[in-house]
Design a protein around this motif. Sequence first.
Motif, PDB file in Angstrom:
ATOM      1  N   LYS A 180       0.709  -1.275   0.203  1.00  0.00           N
ATOM      2  CA  LYS A 180      -0.024   0.025  -0.117  1.00  0.00           C
ATOM      3  C   LYS A 180       0.702   1.365   0.022  1.00  0.00           C
ATOM      4  O   LYS A 180       0.505   2.022  -0.639  1.00  0.00           O
ATOM      5  N   GLY A 181       1.807   1.245   0.722  1.00  0.00           N
ATOM      6  CA  GLY A 181       2.921   2.459   0.865  1.00  0.00           C
ATOM      7  C   GLY A 181       3.484   2.678  -0.698  1.00  0.00           C
ATOM      8  O   GLY A 181       3.679   3.800  -0.925  1.00  0.00           O
ATOM      9  N   LYS A 182       3.971   1.684  -1.250  1.00  0.00           N
ATOM     10  CA  LYS A 182       4.562   1.747  -2.755  1.00  0.00           C
ATOM     11  C   LYS A 182       3.645   2.064  -3.388  1.00  0.00           C
ATOM     12  O   LYS A 182       3.934   3.107  -4.169  1.00  0.00           O
ATOM     13  N   GLU A 183       2.293   1.897  -3.631  1.00  0.00           N
ATOM     14  CA  GLU A 183       1.236   2.321  -4.520  1.00  0.00           C
ATOM     15  C   GLU A 183       0.845   3.801  -4.400  1.00  0.00           C
ATOM     16  O   GLU A 183       0.883   4.495  -5.124  1.00  0.00           O
ATOM     17  N   TYR A 242      18.279   1.091  -1.173  1.00  0.00           N
ATOM     18  CA  TYR A 242      17.545   2.522  -1.376  1.00  0.00           C
ATOM     19  C   TYR A 242      18.140   3.407  -0.920  1.00  0.00           C
ATOM     20  O   TYR A 242      17.561   4.875  -1.092  1.00  0.00           O
ATOM     21  N   LYS A 243      19.272   3.671  -0.293  1.00  0.00           N
ATOM     22  CA  LYS A 243      19.770   4.779   0.547  1.00  0.00           C
ATOM     23  C   LYS A 243      19.972   5.919  -0.006  1.00  0.00           C
ATOM     24  O   LYS A 243      19.943   6.984   0.591  1.00  0.00           O
ATOM     25  N   ASN A 244      20.438   5.871  -1.045  1.00  0.00           N
ATOM     26  CA  ASN A 244      20.825   6.934  -1.941  1.00  0.00           C
ATOM     27  C   ASN A 244      19.536   7.921  -2.141  1.00  0.00           C
ATOM     28  O   ASN A 244      19.830   8.880  -2.880  1.00  0.00           O
ATOM     29  N   SER A 245      18.434   7.321  -2.113  1.00  0.00           N
ATOM     30  CA  SER A 245      17.300   8.221  -2.172  1.00  0.00           C
ATOM     31  C   SER A 245      16.466   8.737  -0.956  1.00  0.00           C
ATOM     32  O   SER A 245      15.323   9.188  -0.951  1.00  0.00           O
ATOM     33  N   ILE A 246      17.400   8.180   0.202  1.00  0.00           N
ATOM     34  CA  ILE A 246      16.606   8.666   1.663  1.00  0.00           C
ATOM     35  C   ILE A 246      17.265   9.970   1.849  1.00  0.00           C
ATOM     36  O   ILE A 246      18.427   9.895   2.410  1.00  0.00           O
ATOM     37  N   LEU A 247      16.487  11.047   1.644  1.00  0.00           N
ATOM     38  CA  LEU A 247      17.017  12.440   1.942  1.00  0.00           C
ATOM     39  C   LEU A 247      17.433  12.655   3.293  1.00  0.00           C
ATOM     40  O   LEU A 247      18.343  13.105   3.641  1.00  0.00           O
ATOM     41  N   THR A 248      16.702  12.125   4.316  1.00  0.00           N
ATOM     42  CA  THR A 248      16.904  12.182   5.798  1.00  0.00           C
ATOM     43  C   THR A 248      15.640  11.409   6.350  1.00  0.00           C
ATOM     44  O   THR A 248      15.023  10.803   5.686  1.00  0.00           O
ATOM     45  N   SER A 249      15.650  11.232   7.677  1.00  0.00           N
ATOM     46  CA  SER A 249      14.422  10.726   8.450  1.00  0.00           C
ATOM     47  C   SER A 249      14.358  11.578   9.487  1.00  0.00           C
ATOM     48  O   SER A 249      15.138  11.967  10.329  1.00  0.00           O
ATOM     49  N   MET A 250      12.959  11.588   9.827  1.00  0.00           N
ATOM     50  CA  MET A 250      12.611  12.020  11.026  1.00  0.00           C
ATOM     51  C   MET A 250      12.749  11.206  12.245  1.00  0.00           C
ATOM     52  O   MET A 250      11.852  10.241  12.378  1.00  0.00           O
ATOM     53  N   ALA A 302       7.067   2.562   0.326  1.00  0.00           N
ATOM     54  CA  ALA A 302       7.171   4.006  -0.331  1.00  0.00           C
ATOM     55  C   ALA A 302       8.650   4.553  -0.563  1.00  0.00           C
ATOM     56  O   ALA A 302       8.576   4.931  -1.772  1.00  0.00           O
ATOM     57  N   ILE A 303       9.579   4.009   0.188  1.00  0.00           N
ATOM     58  CA  ILE A 303      10.917   4.304  -0.072  1.00  0.00           C
ATOM     59  C   ILE A 303      11.379   3.657  -1.448  1.00  0.00           C
ATOM     60  O   ILE A 303      12.224   4.130  -2.423  1.00  0.00           O
ATOM     61  N   GLU A 304      11.099   2.516  -1.417  1.00  0.00           N
ATOM     62  CA  GLU A 304      10.982   1.595  -2.822  1.00  0.00           C
ATOM     63  C   GLU A 304      10.700   2.278  -3.897  1.00  0.00           C
ATOM     64  O   GLU A 304      11.379   2.455  -5.100  1.00  0.00           O
ATOM     65  N   ALA A 354      14.060  11.816  -7.305  1.00  0.00           N
ATOM     66  CA  ALA A 354      13.152  12.088  -6.199  1.00  0.00           C
ATOM     67  C   ALA A 354      13.635  11.449  -4.883  1.00  0.00           C
ATOM     68  O   ALA A 354      14.698  10.909  -4.743  1.00  0.00           O
ATOM     69  N   TRP A 355      13.255  12.353  -3.749  1.00  0.00           N
ATOM     70  CA  TRP A 355      13.512  11.858  -2.497  1.00  0.00           C
ATOM     71  C   TRP A 355      12.606  11.321  -1.754  1.00  0.00           C
ATOM     72  O   TRP A 355      11.458  11.545  -1.781  1.00  0.00           O
ATOM     73  N   ALA A 356      12.854  10.403  -0.612  1.00  0.00           N
ATOM     74  CA  ALA A 356      11.955   9.726   0.321  1.00  0.00           C
ATOM     75  C   ALA A 356      12.789  10.558   1.655  1.00  0.00           C
ATOM     76  O   ALA A 356      13.576  10.595   1.856  1.00  0.00           O
ATOM     77  N   ILE A 357      11.546  10.736   2.798  1.00  0.00           N
ATOM     78  CA  ILE A 357      11.810  10.941   3.936  1.00  0.00           C
ATOM     79  C   ILE A 357      11.546   9.898   4.988  1.00  0.00           C
ATOM     80  O   ILE A 357      10.220   9.434   4.885  1.00  0.00           O
ATOM     81  N   GLY A 358      12.483   9.353   5.670  1.00  0.00           N
ATOM     82  CA  GLY A 358      12.232   8.207   6.548  1.00  0.00           C
ATOM     83  C   GLY A 358      11.699   8.655   7.838  1.00  0.00           C
ATOM     84  O   GLY A 358      11.195   9.718   7.978  1.00  0.00           O
ATOM     85  N   VAL A 359      11.248   7.557   8.853  1.00  0.00           N
ATOM     86  CA  VAL A 359      10.773   8.042   9.888  1.00  0.00           C
ATOM     87  C   VAL A 359      11.153   7.162  11.074  1.00  0.00           C
ATOM     88  O   VAL A 359      11.395   5.876  10.762  1.00  0.00           O
ATOM     89  N   ASP A 360      10.910   7.605  12.014  1.00  0.00           N
ATOM     90  CA  ASP A 360      11.313   7.020  13.549  1.00  0.00           C
ATOM     91  C   ASP A 360      12.725   6.435  13.480  1.00  0.00           C
ATOM     92  O   ASP A 360      13.202   6.847  14.651  1.00  0.00           O
TER      93      ASP A 360
END
Length: 352
Positions: free
Chosen positions: A221-224, A276-284, A248-250, A258-264
């Motif tokens: 669902k996150g990916k979609e 996928y790490k080179n697409s993870i801008l940062t994480s909250m 979603a990150i995938e 595009a950039w993903a922002i991770g969480v937790d």
Amino acid sequence: MRRVAKLSAACIASAALALSATACGSTSSDNDTSSGSSDGGKNGVKIGLAFDVGGRGDRSFNDSAARGADKAKEEFGGEIKELTAKTADTEADREQRLTDLAQAGYNPVIGVGFSYATAMGKVAAKFPKTNFGIIDSVVDAKNVNSITFTEEQGSYLAGVAAALKTKKDHVGFIGGVDTPLIKKFEAGYVQGVKDTKPSVKVDVQYLSRGTDLSGFSSPDKGKEAAQGMLDKGADVIYTAAGSSGNGAIEAVAGSKGAWAIGVDSDQYNIPGLAKYKNSILTSMVKNVDVGVYEFIKSVHNGKPMTGVNSYSLAKNGVSLATSGGFIKDIQPKLDEAKKKIVDGTIKVKTTP
């Protein structure tokens, strides 16, 4: 704010550690594990963890809590018993899970997630000599430590980063379930974006609603959802949805620029997301591990924490990860925003 591609590992761990056969792929509380030192907890602490859906290995929320318990076990000795929620849990299921841990002598017993709040209020009253902890909710009882975080403040900084990094003036937010807790993430993020660059469009989508908690444990669902936002032009997507965020990150990683922002957790450094790490801008980052560890330590020392203990931006309870160096160029502006939040110049909303 839970499990991706770890079913086989979960089954192996369950069989090896719990010494019982469980059905691979099950998400019920039968998928429980325990690990301990040879003293069986007599000279250490017996930690009971009631995980949210996804459990240990979600690469996000539950894993952060697990790190805190692991640190305490390593430092103090003893054992950890883990029980994991299923998406179709009822209040009776959650109450039984906490009761099982308390009856077995685990102390403290920690409910990892707001969904345990009602059940904990009941169970804590039945076991007054057991110390309980709840993450992301408040339970008013003498033997309960309510561990809360200012998710909206950390999410505000994520919104600032998104506004400064988008090239299309179009970003997105994906929430796992439309609960008051996840709406704090949305509120802070959208405010951060708009305060930084009002012209940026923000798409918002939730994966499930009401009592349906599947939005926290559905990477598909996150990916979609992320792919839909990307198709509409968003180029930075922040997801607060447990293990659903892995999907979603995938999706973001498959979209150039595009950039993903991770969480937790700092998802750049999660082994299962390495490709996928080179697409993870940062994480909250939400330092659930700190809250869990400090609570267990207080119980071990004979001075259990109780009441409400909030971990704010000022106390580094939430923060933006810098792994990868992708926000280095905007760090001065992020530091400025953080300072204004801490000194009260910026008041961050907790509702959209």
